[in-house]
Design an enzyme around this catalytic site. Structure first.
Site, PDB file in Angstrom:
ATOM      1  N   GLN A   1       0.826  -1.201   0.000  1.00  0.00           N
ATOM      2  CA  GLN A   1       0.000   0.000   0.000  1.00  0.00           C
ATOM      3  C   GLN A   1       0.865   1.257   0.000  1.00  0.00           C
ATOM      4  OE1 GLN A   1      -2.724  -2.325   3.203  1.00  0.00           O
ATOM      5  NE2 GLN A   1      -3.212  -0.160   3.085  1.00  0.00           N
TER       6      GLN A   1
ATOM      7  N   ARG B   1      -8.306  -1.460   8.598  1.00  0.00           N
ATOM      8  CA  ARG B   1      -9.217  -0.336   8.390  1.00  0.00           C
ATOM      9  C   ARG B   1      -9.256   0.562   9.617  1.00  0.00           C
ATOM     10  NH1 ARG B   1     -14.302  -1.490   4.487  1.00  0.00           N
ATOM     11  NH2 ARG B   1     -14.413   0.591   3.664  1.00  0.00           N
ATOM     12  N   CYS B   2      -8.091   0.948  10.046  1.00  0.00           N
ATOM     13  CA  CYS B   2      -8.010   1.681  11.298  1.00  0.00           C
ATOM     14  C   CYS B   2      -6.916   2.711  11.210  1.00  0.00           C
ATOM     15  CB  CYS B   2      -7.693   0.718  12.438  1.00  0.00           C
ATOM     16  SG  CYS B   2      -7.362   1.562  13.974  1.00  0.00           S
TER      17      CYS B   2
ATOM     18  N   GLU C   1     -12.612   4.599   6.687  1.00  0.00           N
ATOM     19  CA  GLU C   1     -12.642   3.723   7.858  1.00  0.00           C
ATOM     20  C   GLU C   1     -13.764   4.024   8.836  1.00  0.00           C
ATOM     21  OE1 GLU C   1      -7.825   3.224   7.878  1.00  0.00           O
ATOM     22  OE2 GLU C   1      -8.793   4.953   8.746  1.00  0.00           O
TER      23      GLU C   1
END
Lengths: 793, 288
Positions: free
Chosen positions: A222, A369-370, A739
């Site tokens: 990513q 997702r944090c 998120e």
């Protein structure tokens, strides 16, 4: 001339279909495993079956004898090259291949490289390793117990299993506030370990060309530039000879930010064999060894006035970091942004302490997702809010109304130092309550209870900080958390845009073009977006923590505005007026007072290459590096209703209402998709999803039989609502959103089930709220802990 | 998927199949739907020398009822065929209830009932169903066919009673002696999850009394559990609150659950009792 219709050209607010889906739905994406290079070898990893053990013997001779096996790497061989350990992004070290001990089940011990993946697997099966088992530590309590075995005996000076200690806030003021409180409410809970579990696992194709000295690594990352920096700084390879390419990514969710041992193995194997080496992780390898989320224990108290006003909060968090402190976490704060808790409430005083613990479990903590432990912060906050309202005998909605910040209060400083930028919290809450029919549900609930039916409603309201940096407080390996965009407008008015972010499902190829359309009036279809190749993309910090739109998206705006500024000079030249007399409307410059005399952005582009004014540099392109002045602060209100079966503890979701204020929405369809995806994950975490361990340190949740992803069948429907408060410091008023629902959602589900049980003795049931746990709470009228170990040892 | 090396044969007739099994004995593994065997191969838990793919063998995909009411489910009859069968929906309530609860739609489109039973996973649904129905497996080998009662077929976790050289030809449900009722109840955390608890309850009624009963349990022991004592208390009398309670208690006692991440021992026993109660509530029948 009529002005362009922004939505028609695919600008802001257009629910434009995703450009990338054209290839994905045709099966024409290029994922890592689609990359096949001539002469490529295949790599497999032998992982430790034990959680904690001393390695007494490694014999690779039988593997070497298998025809087609080209290389067998051991920790000893890595150590000879000073590569047995590598630094982590959290300033710890991590074993690349185990030399002395294994410290978690699934740890990398031996690597086999062969002509095909079948032979590589056969090679792994032929490796003989003897272990001398040591006691396994699977939670912070065991980790901190006197006499516990020292997991990190490799680290000089490490005399216990403490990973870090950290504190923030005003301890004395907090204690004074607690002394003056009418009511002190408290709560203890565990946020279980969950895993991002992208459908595509991690992997790399490393290709070292001895002829040119260039190392090319195709990699599921990513953040390709961070990897290039890491390889340059750690392996001391020259940065211009390193090319990291992140091809299409089959999901990331934070799992693909860290630098994993497998990448290092593949790179070294390519250097040693002189051939490209492919490593594709299998599903168990991914679940058992790569970056997870949460595994945090909370002990919190809230000081309250009888009328419902929160005076102060106090929290202690214990984090289970696993065997290595390997968070890919760029803030200066050891426990990430946990102290963003309670940011949406008008609370002046607070104090937070945290301690990290080494355990015999896989390393990580901040993925899924944090935005760096914001998920835990908001879950704890909203669970605490429910407990406090219950203790005060106050309605859940009313208690939030009393404490939510007023619209006039922005910007607002939290007791932990954040500056919250904007919001309409009360409006969002009211939209949610109206949508669910709050008062009516409370009446239904009371009537149902008379008949023995258990209905419940849960509310979660929160604002979270999204979009790291700013550069003062956020960096990775010293590199500041800015981001970048480079926009090149061609002769015919078409354009290419490159950014330092890396899309992995967020839809950058679609939405970045929409920002260009908004700024320049060039139709979004005329803008191609490229990301992920460090040889071509401008330097950026990648995509995670909902940071792309706040940071890279802002850079896109700024680059486009630079282009527009140059185009204005060209327009003045074409229109034969001075620059001050040129006005802009979407897609076109015109002469002030004579709007029929104009030059389109496309005409300006043509002139930039064919008819530029005297002395002007040809071309129409610009690069922008954007260092955000602050994080963006979206707000969300999630409300869930459930019915619990008192006989089995099974609970069904009746309705889910979501009200999201993420500022200006670039592509509403993609935003809604993000919210639905996040709510699905929130439901998963609340209802079924966790990785736990037995007393021997065996991971339960290392395959999809035990680690559950919800399907369309059980996922509830979602009712989405919108409020828009533009971000005051973002060029187009956008805030992060990716998120929000996964962060704020879980508490709404849990609060609903606890509300349904409606027994003051049951303050908490740890997630996931398995039927077993709900039934046990109903039977015992007590809280139910989900902390490992589970089951038989 | 990178399994260990194996040979592959795809016989075109039952005789060819029997010849292959006779020649290779224990070293051969039969592949029907592949929904259990293929994952085992992938994980290298199973490493047979030979995989015998029976999908090309004609005459094994039947779902038929004999004139006397005997139901026959062939080795290649897929779950989805059972799920969509009008015959099952009309006449076989326990099977009709279980079919859509087996795994997920992808597995059901390929996997087979007989294959699932042969796999002998204590969490397999069909073994409980066939056991509650008093059914049997027809094994076929070099010496012809022989029936193996479902209560004898599973000899341990992932172990069945087939001999080397034999394969499971079909599953058989005997003709009813009364009006059939009953159901299959399954607690799962998600579609496709293995059962935390599964309970098959089968009743046959005649003259206002229960004339045959079967209760079998999924996922609460080292193998499928035949709760015979629980079923026996129901037989010979009308269903009553008292017999239902007795059956629920006896079934919970017959369960041998272990505490794991799906639930505690107490909880699993409690759900067994609850499901027996609920299953029997659905098994009530207006006097014929």
């Amino acid at each position: 001339m009529t002005a362009l219709d922004e939505v028609k050209i695919g600008g802001l607010g257009a629910s434009r279909l995703r450009v990338e889906d054209q290839r994905f739905v045709r099966g024409r994406g290029t994922y890592l495993d689609d990359i096949k290079l001539p002469g490529m070898l295949y790599m497999e990893i032998v992982r430790s079956p034990l959680a904690h053990a001393r390695i007494t013997r490694i014999d690779t001779s039988k593997a070497w004898q298998i025809p087609g096996v080209r290389l067998v790497l051991t920790g000893e061989m890595m150590a000879q090259r000073n590569l047995a350990w590598m630094p982590t992004l959290s300033y710890d070290t991590q074993a690349v291949l185990a030399t002395d001990k294994v410290r978690f089940q699934g740890q990398e011990v031996v690597v086999v490289v062969a002509d095909d993946p079948y032979i590589a697997k056969d090679g792994c099966d032929a490796v003989e390793i003897d272990y001398e088992p040591l006691p396994a530590i699977v939670n912070p309590e065991q980790s901190a117990a006197p006499g516990a075995p020292i997991i990190r005996d490799d680290k000089p000076g490490q005399t216990d299993n403490t990973c870090y200690r950290w504190e923030v806030g005003d301890r004395e003021a907090t204690e004074r506030a607690f002394a003056e409180a009418d009511v002190v409410s408290s709560l203890k809970l565990h946020y279980p370990r969950s895993h991002p579990s992208p459908i595509e696992c991690c992997g790399a194709v490393a290709d070292f060309d001895a002829g040119t000295g260039k190392l090319t690594v195709y990699m599921t990352t990513q953040a390709p530039h961070i990897v290039r920096a890491a390889v340059a700084l750690i392996a001391e390879l020259p940065e211009h000879q390193i090319r990291i390419v992140s091809p299409d990514i089959g999901g990331g969710f934070g799992n693909k930010v860290p630098v994993y041992p497998g990448y290092v193995h593949a790179i070294l194997a390519s250097i040693l064999t002189g051939r490209p080496v492919k490593w594709i992780e299998d599903k168990t390898g991914n679940l058992i060894s790569t970056g997870f989320g949460r595994d945090m224990y909370l002990d919190a108290q809230m000081a309250l006035r009888r009328d419902g006003k929160i005076l102060a909060v106090r929290m202690h968090a214990d984090t289970d970091q696993g065997a290595f402190f390997a968070d890919a976490q760029p803030s200066k704060f050891k426990v990430g942004l946990l102290h963003s808790a309670f940011a949406c409430y008008d609370i002046g005083i607070g104090y937070i302490t945290a301690q990290g613990h080494y355990t015999n479990k896989a390393p990580g903590g901040v993925a899924y997702r944090c935005s760096f432990r914001v998920t835990e912060a908001m879950f704890f906050q909203e669970r605490m809010m429910q407990a406090a309202a219950t203790d005060l005998g106050m309605d859940q909605a009313e208690f939030r109304r009393i404490n939510l910040r007023r619209d006039v209060a922005f910007p607002a400083r939290t007791p932990f130092g954040f500056l919250v930028d904007s919001g309409q919290y009360h409006k969002c809450l009211q939209v949610g309550l109206d949508a669910i029919g709050y008062d009516e549900f409370r009446r239904e609930q009371a009537a149902a209870r008379e008949k023995g039916r258990l209905l419940g409603i849960g509310i979660s309201t929160m604002t979270e900080p999204l979009g790291a940096g700013n550069s003062r407080e956020y960096d990775i390996l010293g590199i500041k958390m800015f981001d970048s965009a480079e926009l090149r407008v061609h002769l015919t008015g078409k354009a290419i845009l490159r950014t330092g972010a890396r899309t992995q499902g967020q839809g950058h190829e679609t939405t970045w073009a929409q920002i260009v359309a908004h700024e320049l009036g060039i139709p979004a279809d005329d803008v191609v977006v490229e990301e992920g190749d460090t040889d071509t993309a401008p330097y950026g910090m990648g995509t995670y923590a909902s940071r792309s739109t706040p940071v890279a998206g802002a850079a896109v705006s700024m680059a486009a505005r630079k282009v527009r500024a140059k185009a204005r000079k060209i327009a003045a030249h074409l229109l034969e007026v001075s620059e001050e007399d040129v006005e802009w409307e979407l897609g076109r410059f015109y002469v002030r007072g004579a709007p029929e005399r104009g030059a389109s952005i496309q005409e300006c582009a043509m002139a930039a290459y064919s008819n530029m004014p005297d002395g002007m540099e040809p071309g129409l392109e610009a690069t922008a590096y954007y260092d955000p002045p602050n994080l963006t602060w979206p707000f969300a209100c999630y409300i869930v209703t459930v019915e619990v079966d008192p006989e089995t503890g099974v609970w069904d979701v009746l309705r889910v209402v979501a009200v999201d204020d993420c500022g200006v929405r670039i592509n509403p369809m993609i935003v809604e998709g993000q919210i639905m995806g996040g709510l699905t994950e929130a439901y998963a975490m609340a209802s079924m999803q966790f990785q736990t361990y037995d007393a021997d340190g065996n991971m339960i949740g290392a395959n999809y039989m035990d680690y559950l992803l919800p399907t369309a069948w059980e996922t509830p429907g979602f009712e989405l609502h919108e409020v828009v408060t533009p971000c005051p410091h973002h060029p187009i008023g956008a805030k992060g959103v990716g998120e929000c629902a996964a962060v704020g959602g879980p508490a709404a589900f849990v609060n609903a089930v606890i509300d349904a049980i409606g027994d003051a003795g049951v303050r908490n049931i740890d997630m996931p709220l398995l039927p077993d746990r709900v039934w046990t709470a109903l039977q015992t009228r007590q809280s139910v802990s989900g902390a490992p170990p589970v089951g038989r040892s | 998927m990178y399994p260990a090396k194996f040979a592959y044969e795809a016989p075109r007739s039952i005789q060819e199949l029997l010849d292959l099994l006779a020649r290779h004995g224990d070293d051969a593994k039969v592949l029907a739907g592949g929904q259990s065997l293929v994952p085992m191969l992938k994980l290298r838990f199973a490493a047979p020398e030979l995989v015998v793919d029976i999908n090309g063998v004609p005459g094994l995909d039947h779902l038929t009822e004999d004139p006397d009411g005997t139901l026959r489910v062939g080795a290649l009859c897929r779950h989805v065929t059972l799920e969509r069968s009008a015959l099952l929906a009309a006449e076989y309530p326990v099977m009709a209830a279980a079919a859509p609860l087996v795994a997920d739609p992808m597995v059901r489109s390929r996997g087979t009932m007989v294959g699932s039973i042969c796999h002998a996973d204590p969490q397999g649904d069909w073994a409980s169903v066939l056991m509650a129905l008093g059914g049997h497996i027809v094994a076929m080998g070099p010496r012809g066919k022989r029936p193996i009662a479902m209560t004898d077929f599973v000899v341990g976790p992932f172990q069945n009673a087939l001999q080397p050289g034999e394969f499971a030809y079909e599953a058989v449900v005997p003709p009813p002696v009364g009006q059939r009722t009953g159901t299959y109840l399954k607690l799962e955390r998600r579609v496709g999850d293995f059962a935390t608890v599964g309970v098959a309850v089968s009743l046959e009624h005649s003259g206002g009394r229960v004339v045959r009963a079967g209760i079998a349990l999924t996922g609460v022991g080292p193998a499928t559990i035949n709760a015979a004592d629980a079923a026996d208390v129901l037989v010979g009398k009308p269903l009553s609150e008292e017999t239902v309670e007795q059956a629920a208690r006896l079934a919970a006692e017959a369960a041998q659950p272990q505490a794991d991440h799906r639930g505690s021992v107490e909880y699993k026993r409690h759900v067994v009792a609850t499901f027996v109660r609920r299953g029997l509530a659905r098994g009530e029948v207006v006097a014929a």
